[in-house]
Design a protein around this motif. Structure first.
Motif, PDB file in Angstrom:
ATOM      1  N   SER A 210     -30.491  57.785  39.764  1.00 58.36           N
ATOM      2  CA  SER A 210     -29.297  58.505  40.181  1.00 58.36           C
ATOM      3  C   SER A 210     -28.029  57.795  39.744  1.00 58.36           C
ATOM      4  CB  SER A 210     -29.286  58.665  41.704  1.00 58.36           C
ATOM      5  OG  SER A 210     -29.244  57.395  42.337  1.00 58.36           O
ATOM      6  N   GLY A 211     -26.992  58.596  39.455  1.00 60.18           N
ATOM      7  CA  GLY A 211     -25.671  58.071  39.147  1.00 60.18           C
ATOM      8  C   GLY A 211     -25.681  57.025  38.055  1.00 60.18           C
ATOM      9  N   ASP A 212     -24.946  55.930  38.295  1.00 61.86           N
ATOM     10  CA  ASP A 212     -24.837  54.856  37.317  1.00 61.86           C
ATOM     11  C   ASP A 212     -26.149  54.124  37.117  1.00 61.86           C
ATOM     12  OD1 ASP A 212     -22.228  55.423  36.885  1.00 61.86           O
ATOM     13  OD2 ASP A 212     -21.421  53.836  38.162  1.00 61.86           O
ATOM     14  N   GLU A 213     -27.108  54.316  38.025  1.00 60.28           N
ATOM     15  CA  GLU A 213     -28.363  53.592  37.922  1.00 60.28           C
ATOM     16  C   GLU A 213     -29.357  54.251  36.975  1.00 60.28           C
ATOM     17  OE1 GLU A 213     -29.978  52.820  41.762  1.00 60.28           O
ATOM     18  OE2 GLU A 213     -28.558  51.192  42.142  1.00 60.28           O
ATOM     19  N   ARG A 214     -29.036  55.430  36.496  1.00 58.51           N
ATOM     20  CA  ARG A 214     -29.959  56.101  35.583  1.00 58.51           C
ATOM     21  C   ARG A 214     -29.956  55.393  34.233  1.00 58.51           C
ATOM     22  NH1 ARG A 214     -32.499  60.907  35.193  1.00 58.51           N
ATOM     23  NH2 ARG A 214     -31.538  61.652  37.123  1.00 58.51           N
ATOM     24  N   LEU A 215     -31.149  55.029  33.772  1.00 60.23           N
ATOM     25  CA  LEU A 215     -31.300  54.342  32.491  1.00 60.23           C
ATOM     26  C   LEU A 215     -31.968  55.261  31.484  1.00 60.23           C
ATOM     27  CD1 LEU A 215     -32.662  50.879  33.702  1.00 60.23           C
ATOM     28  CD2 LEU A 215     -30.433  51.286  32.678  1.00 60.23           C
ATOM     29  N   SER A 216     -31.456  55.234  30.250  1.00 59.18           N
ATOM     30  CA  SER A 216     -32.177  55.911  29.181  1.00 59.18           C
ATOM     31  C   SER A 216     -33.423  55.097  28.855  1.00 59.18           C
ATOM     32  CB  SER A 216     -31.291  56.048  27.945  1.00 59.18           C
ATOM     33  OG  SER A 216     -31.100  54.764  27.350  1.00 59.18           O
ATOM     34  N   GLU A 217     -34.354  55.703  28.127  1.00 61.47           N
ATOM     35  CA  GLU A 217     -35.568  54.971  27.776  1.00 61.47           C
ATOM     36  C   GLU A 217     -35.235  53.743  26.933  1.00 61.47           C
ATOM     37  OE1 GLU A 217     -39.715  54.667  28.392  1.00 61.47           O
ATOM     38  OE2 GLU A 217     -38.160  55.923  29.270  1.00 61.47           O
ATOM     39  N   ASP A 218     -34.314  53.898  26.000  1.00 65.12           N
ATOM     40  CA  ASP A 218     -33.920  52.761  25.154  1.00 65.12           C
ATOM     41  C   ASP A 218     -33.298  51.649  25.983  1.00 65.12           C
ATOM     42  OD1 ASP A 218     -34.836  54.057  22.920  1.00 65.12           O
ATOM     43  OD2 ASP A 218     -32.866  54.741  22.244  1.00 65.12           O
ATOM     44  N   GLU A 219     -32.456  52.009  26.945  1.00 64.90           N
ATOM     45  CA  GLU A 219     -31.826  50.996  27.801  1.00 64.90           C
ATOM     46  C   GLU A 219     -32.868  50.279  28.657  1.00 64.90           C
ATOM     47  OE1 GLU A 219     -27.350  52.846  28.565  1.00 64.90           O
ATOM     48  OE2 GLU A 219     -29.014  53.442  29.853  1.00 64.90           O
ATOM     49  N   LEU A 220     -33.834  51.016  29.128  1.00 64.05           N
ATOM     50  CA  LEU A 220     -34.876  50.425  29.963  1.00 64.05           C
ATOM     51  C   LEU A 220     -35.675  49.398  29.180  1.00 64.05           C
ATOM     52  CD1 LEU A 220     -36.353  50.382  32.658  1.00 64.05           C
ATOM     53  CD2 LEU A 220     -37.703  52.344  31.871  1.00 64.05           C
ATOM     54  N   VAL A 221     -36.102  49.750  27.981  1.00 68.30           N
ATOM     55  CA  VAL A 221     -36.854  48.812  27.142  1.00 68.30           C
ATOM     56  C   VAL A 221     -35.991  47.602  26.794  1.00 68.30           C
ATOM     57  CG1 VAL A 221     -37.994  48.493  24.912  1.00 68.30           C
ATOM     58  CG2 VAL A 221     -38.351  50.607  26.200  1.00 68.30           C
ATOM     59  N   SER A 222     -34.737  47.846  26.455  1.00 70.31           N
ATOM     60  CA  SER A 222     -33.835  46.761  26.069  1.00 70.31           C
ATOM     61  C   SER A 222     -33.604  45.780  27.209  1.00 70.31           C
ATOM     62  CB  SER A 222     -32.501  47.346  25.594  1.00 70.31           C
ATOM     63  OG  SER A 222     -31.621  46.328  25.176  1.00 70.31           O
ATOM     64  N   LEU A 223     -33.374  46.299  28.416  1.00 75.25           N
ATOM     65  CA  LEU A 223     -33.188  45.422  29.572  1.00 75.25           C
ATOM     66  C   LEU A 223     -34.443  44.606  29.851  1.00 75.25           C
ATOM     67  CD1 LEU A 223     -31.224  47.232  32.446  1.00 75.25           C
ATOM     68  CD2 LEU A 223     -30.643  45.099  31.289  1.00 75.25           C
ATOM     69  N   ALA A 224     -35.596  45.254  29.744  1.00 74.44           N
ATOM     70  CA  ALA A 224     -36.854  44.553  29.997  1.00 74.44           C
ATOM     71  C   ALA A 224     -37.056  43.410  29.018  1.00 74.44           C
ATOM     72  CB  ALA A 224     -38.018  45.543  29.919  1.00 74.44           C
ATOM     73  N   VAL A 225     -36.779  43.660  27.740  1.00 71.53           N
ATOM     74  CA  VAL A 225     -36.925  42.612  26.718  1.00 71.53           C
ATOM     75  C   VAL A 225     -35.948  41.475  26.976  1.00 71.53           C
ATOM     76  CG1 VAL A 225     -36.641  42.076  24.266  1.00 71.53           C
ATOM     77  CG2 VAL A 225     -37.851  44.159  24.956  1.00 71.53           C
ATOM     78  N   LEU A 226     -34.691  41.810  27.258  1.00 72.01           N
ATOM     79  CA  LEU A 226     -33.683  40.776  27.489  1.00 72.01           C
ATOM     80  C   LEU A 226     -34.038  39.909  28.691  1.00 72.01           C
ATOM     81  CD1 LEU A 226     -30.922  39.490  26.888  1.00 72.01           C
ATOM     82  CD2 LEU A 226     -29.888  41.239  28.367  1.00 72.01           C
ATOM     83  N   LEU A 227     -34.427  40.535  29.798  1.00 69.07           N
ATOM     84  CA  LEU A 227     -34.765  39.772  30.995  1.00 69.07           C
ATOM     85  C   LEU A 227     -35.971  38.879  30.756  1.00 69.07           C
ATOM     86  CD1 LEU A 227     -34.278  42.563  33.683  1.00 69.07           C
ATOM     87  CD2 LEU A 227     -32.868  40.512  33.387  1.00 69.07           C
ATOM     88  N   LEU A 228     -36.930  39.381  30.013  1.00 68.96           N
ATOM     89  CA  LEU A 228     -38.141  38.608  29.764  1.00 68.96           C
ATOM     90  C   LEU A 228     -37.848  37.384  28.895  1.00 68.96           C
ATOM     91  CD1 LEU A 228     -41.136  38.659  30.381  1.00 68.96           C
ATOM     92  CD2 LEU A 228     -41.506  40.001  28.316  1.00 68.96           C
ATOM     93  N   VAL A 229     -37.079  37.586  27.831  1.00 71.50           N
ATOM     94  CA  VAL A 229     -36.793  36.481  26.913  1.00 71.50           C
ATOM     95  C   VAL A 229     -35.786  35.505  27.519  1.00 71.50           C
ATOM     96  CG1 VAL A 229     -35.842  35.879  24.661  1.00 71.50           C
ATOM     97  CG2 VAL A 229     -37.350  37.869  24.885  1.00 71.50           C
ATOM     98  N   ALA A 230     -34.646  36.038  27.958  1.00 71.75           N
ATOM     99  CA  ALA A 230     -33.605  35.168  28.509  1.00 71.75           C
ATOM    100  C   ALA A 230     -34.043  34.526  29.813  1.00 71.75           C
ATOM    101  CB  ALA A 230     -32.323  35.971  28.727  1.00 71.75           C
ATOM    102  N   GLY A 231     -34.992  35.167  30.506  1.00 71.16           N
ATOM    103  CA  GLY A 231     -35.420  34.653  31.790  1.00 71.16           C
ATOM    104  C   GLY A 231     -36.263  33.406  31.727  1.00 71.16           C
ATOM    105  N   HIS A 232     -36.740  33.055  30.546  1.00 75.03           N
ATOM    106  CA  HIS A 232     -37.530  31.817  30.491  1.00 75.03           C
ATOM    107  C   HIS A 232     -37.153  30.895  29.339  1.00 75.03           C
ATOM    108  CE1 HIS A 232     -40.027  33.996  27.469  1.00 75.03           C
ATOM    109  NE2 HIS A 232     -40.236  32.788  27.009  1.00 75.03           N
TER     110      HIS A 232
END
Length: 392
Positions: A210-232
């Motif tokens: 909902s609202g600002d929290e809605r992610l496109s598929e590309d944004e979802l994949v991109s966030l997941a990759v960034l968090l995984l790599v930058a997170g460790h």
């Protein structure tokens, strides 16, 4: 066993060359690629803080380089990540992930971090030789961020391998290939989680609708990759660099061993002294500006050398001295401004817990090889050890 050959001087110690450059000018001209494309490198502290917070220096580098015939073929999940974006897109995406790394959220993870740390260290006995990087600095942050995101244990070795390849220096094809492997994996994992939902951070991002929290598929994949790599990746180097700094400064090591409650405050000085990210990712000037007395035209790539800025004597007197009494809270190891590392609270928690456990379990820990024989990773952007042989 044959020890690795001596590393090139800049890998061993980039701070002396940076000091010489800074004395000439805090903002230096520097080619940004093998083709000699001109850019700027910021190495002064005041100039670094200014550059990191200046909205005229855009992080939307994919659009910049794509428009100039870049031959790189990074997956868009990497080249167009939250890290490589400007407001308002950056603001919206960052808001979604910040809540997972608040002080309160990280506090809930501390028992898990402590348990994993103890399990990893139980493999060694006092007096035994082991590789601190392979034994703790790599697996601890990988396990923590994978647990947070819901990455199955069976996939974590692949995740680590792709992540390491993403930071390879001088091997663009390897980097590009790894970006597709990582993005492909996260796409498949997201698909699986839609079929079998859980309660991980990735599951919560998938469920945002909902609202600002809605992610496109590309944004979802991109966030997941960034968090995984930058997170460790950066936490791995933070742990290795911090332990090496203490091993090379026995007084500081002994002080923290005898007074472990000082470790949280000491983290800032350890981060300042040898930060895990030596150079921040690219920015580019959207208009002409002046930085450190240097005129920068519009359309010029700019990089900020965080490690160099943290050793600027104008801000930190005697910067090459590890001084646990120094107020180093203004360091830029985590960046500055709207792009300051969102995972900093988690990295600090892992650093504190790991150092407490290591100094308690192995009070006599010391280097197992001369410092000049240590092997440093040949990487882009980050600074870290490939291995750290120690005697527990």
């Amino acid at each position: 066993m044959t020890e690795p050959a001596q590393e090139p001087p800049f890998l061993q110690d980039p701070y002396a060359p940076y000091a010489a450059m800074r004395s000439a000018c805090p903002v230096q001209s520097k080619p940004v690629d093998s083709g000699g494309r001109p850019g700027c490198l910021v190495i002064g502290y005041a100039e670094a803080r200014e550059a990191l917070a200046d909205a005229r220096l855009s992080k939307d580098t994919a659009a910049f380089f794509d428009g100039r015939g870049s031959r790189r073929r990074l997956h868009p999940a990497v080249s167009r990540s939250m890290l490589a974006s400007d407001p308002p897109r950056h603001t919206r995406l960052r808001k979604l992930v910040t809540r997972a790394f608040t002080t309160g959220a990280v506090a809930e993870l501390r028992p898990f971090i402590a348990r994993v740390t103890d399990e990893l260290l139980e493999r060694w006995s006092p007096g035994e030789r082991f590789d601190f990087v392979a034994g703790l600095a790599v697996p601890l942050p990988v396990i923590v961020i994978c647990e947070l995101l819901g990455v199955p244990e069976s996939d974590r070795a692949d995740v680590r391998r792709w992540s390491a390849a993403l930071f390879s220096a001088g091997e663009p094809d390897v980097v590009d290939s790894a970006s597709y492997s990582m993005a492909g994996y996260m796409t498949d994992l997201i698909t699986d989680k839609r079929l079998h939902p859980g309660d991980s951070l990735l599951d919560r991002l998938i469920a945002a609708r909902s609202g600002d929290e809605r992610l496109s598929e590309d944004e979802l994949v991109s966030l997941a990759v960034l968090l995984l790599v930058a997170g460790h990746e950066t936490t791995t180097h933070f742990l290795g660099n911090a332990v090496l700094a203490l091993l090379q400064h026995p007084d500081a090591l002994g002080r923290l061993r005898e007074n472990p409650d000082e470790i949280p405050a000491a983290l800032d000085e350890l981060l300042r002294f040898d930060p895990p990210v030596s150079t921040a990712t690219f920015r580019f000037s959207t208009e002409a500006l002046t930085l450190g007395g240097v005129e920068i035209p519009a359309g010029v790539p700019v990089q900020v050398a965080l490690g160099a800025a943290n050793r600027d004597p104008e801000r930190f007197p005697a910067p090459d001295l590890l001084d646990l009494d120094r107020d180093a809270t203004s360091h830029v190891a985590f960046g500055h401004g709207i792009h300051r590392c969102v995972g900093a609270p988690l990295a600090r928690a892992e650093g504190e817990i790991a150092l407490r456990a290591v100094l308690h379990r192995f009070p006599g820990i010391r280097l197992a090889v001369p410092p000049e024989r240590l092997e440093w990773r040949r990487t882009r952007l980050v600074r870290g050890l490939a291995s750290l042989p120690v005697l527990a």
